[in-house]
Design a protein around this motif. Structure first.
Motif, PDB file in Angstrom:
ATOM      1  N   GLU A  23       5.974 -15.402  -0.340  1.00 32.30           N
ATOM      2  CA  GLU A  23       5.583 -15.665   1.050  1.00 32.30           C
ATOM      3  C   GLU A  23       4.693 -14.538   1.576  1.00 32.30           C
ATOM      4  OE1 GLU A  23       8.869 -16.598   3.655  1.00 32.30           O
ATOM      5  OE2 GLU A  23       9.694 -18.014   2.204  1.00 32.30           O
ATOM      6  N   CYS A  24       4.967 -13.315   1.168  1.00 30.89           N
ATOM      7  CA  CYS A  24       4.152 -12.177   1.599  1.00 30.89           C
ATOM      8  C   CYS A  24       2.754 -12.245   1.008  1.00 30.89           C
ATOM      9  CB  CYS A  24       4.820 -10.861   1.194  1.00 30.89           C
ATOM     10  SG  CYS A  24       6.320 -10.509   2.120  1.00 30.89           S
ATOM     11  N   GLY A  28      -2.950 -14.433   5.181  1.00 31.68           N
ATOM     12  CA  GLY A  28      -2.597 -14.249   6.584  1.00 31.68           C
ATOM     13  C   GLY A  28      -1.152 -13.890   6.835  1.00 31.68           C
ATOM     14  N   ALA A  29      -0.355 -13.755   5.781  1.00 39.31           N
ATOM     15  CA  ALA A  29       1.062 -13.438   5.951  1.00 39.31           C
ATOM     16  C   ALA A  29       1.237 -11.955   6.248  1.00 39.31           C
ATOM     17  CB  ALA A  29       1.847 -13.806   4.700  1.00 39.31           C
ATOM     18  N   ALA A  32       6.022  -7.759   7.610  1.00 39.95           N
ATOM     19  CA  ALA A  32       7.017  -7.578   8.672  1.00 39.95           C
ATOM     20  C   ALA A  32       7.521  -8.926   9.189  1.00 39.95           C
ATOM     21  CB  ALA A  32       6.433  -6.759   9.812  1.00 39.95           C
ATOM     22  N   GLN A  33       6.603  -9.872   9.385  1.00 42.72           N
ATOM     23  CA  GLN A  33       7.010 -11.183   9.890  1.00 42.72           C
ATOM     24  C   GLN A  33       7.873 -11.925   8.874  1.00 42.72           C
ATOM     25  OE1 GLN A  33       3.229 -12.956  10.851  1.00 42.72           O
ATOM     26  NE2 GLN A  33       3.469 -12.505  13.038  1.00 42.72           N
ATOM     27  N   VAL A  34       7.481 -11.871   7.603  1.00 45.98           N
ATOM     28  CA  VAL A  34       8.265 -12.538   6.563  1.00 45.98           C
ATOM     29  C   VAL A  34       9.647 -11.909   6.476  1.00 45.98           C
ATOM     30  CG1 VAL A  34       8.430 -12.979   4.078  1.00 45.98           C
ATOM     31  CG2 VAL A  34       6.237 -13.254   5.242  1.00 45.98           C
ATOM     32  N   ALA A  35       9.702 -10.582   6.517  1.00 44.32           N
ATOM     33  CA  ALA A  35      10.992  -9.888   6.442  1.00 44.32           C
ATOM     34  C   ALA A  35      11.879 -10.270   7.623  1.00 44.32           C
ATOM     35  CB  ALA A  35      10.767  -8.380   6.405  1.00 44.32           C
TER      36      ALA A  35
END
Length: 116
Positions: A23-24, A28-29, A32-35
């Motif tokens: 996902e990282c 555009g990923a 921090a948002q994925v975590a």
């Protein structure tokens, strides 16, 4: 005085680590948002990514992604195709589309609108 609280670390499966690392890697990923979406500390995810790059950790398992394949050009065929042919399927419905190759730009616009 000894503490009665035990220091426990969360453990994640290899599949979970691979999913988060994959996902990282998406365009555009944000790490921090994925975590945060998975309730994991971003520093942990950065470490997983580093291990994956070094070949020591969970490697991303990407599924359903576009894979470009080179196509061999038939010998003796230098002319461009006369039309663009596309087959669209949705459930039990199949639609075949033939579009003139000379209007490829219009086909691109039509396809973009269709996929919105």
């Amino acid at each position: 005085m000894p503490s009665e609280k035990m220091d426990r670390r969360r453990q994640y499966s290899s599949a979970m680590k691979a999913q988060v690392v994959a996902e990282c890697g998406e365009p555009g990923a944000s790490v921090a948002q994925v975590a945060m979406a998975h309730g994991i500390n971003a520093n942990v995810v950065h470490r997983w990514r580093q291990l994956a790059r070094e070949g020591k950790g969970a490697t991303p398992a990407k599924t359903g992604e576009f894979i470009a394949l080179p196509l061999a050009v038939p010998v003796g065929s230098t002319a461009a195709p006369a039309e663009i042919r596309v087959e669209l399927r949705r459930g039990s419905v199949t639609m075949n589309i033939a579009w003139p190759a000379s209007a490829a730009a219009e086909f691109a616009v039509w396809t973009r609108e269709l996929l919105r």
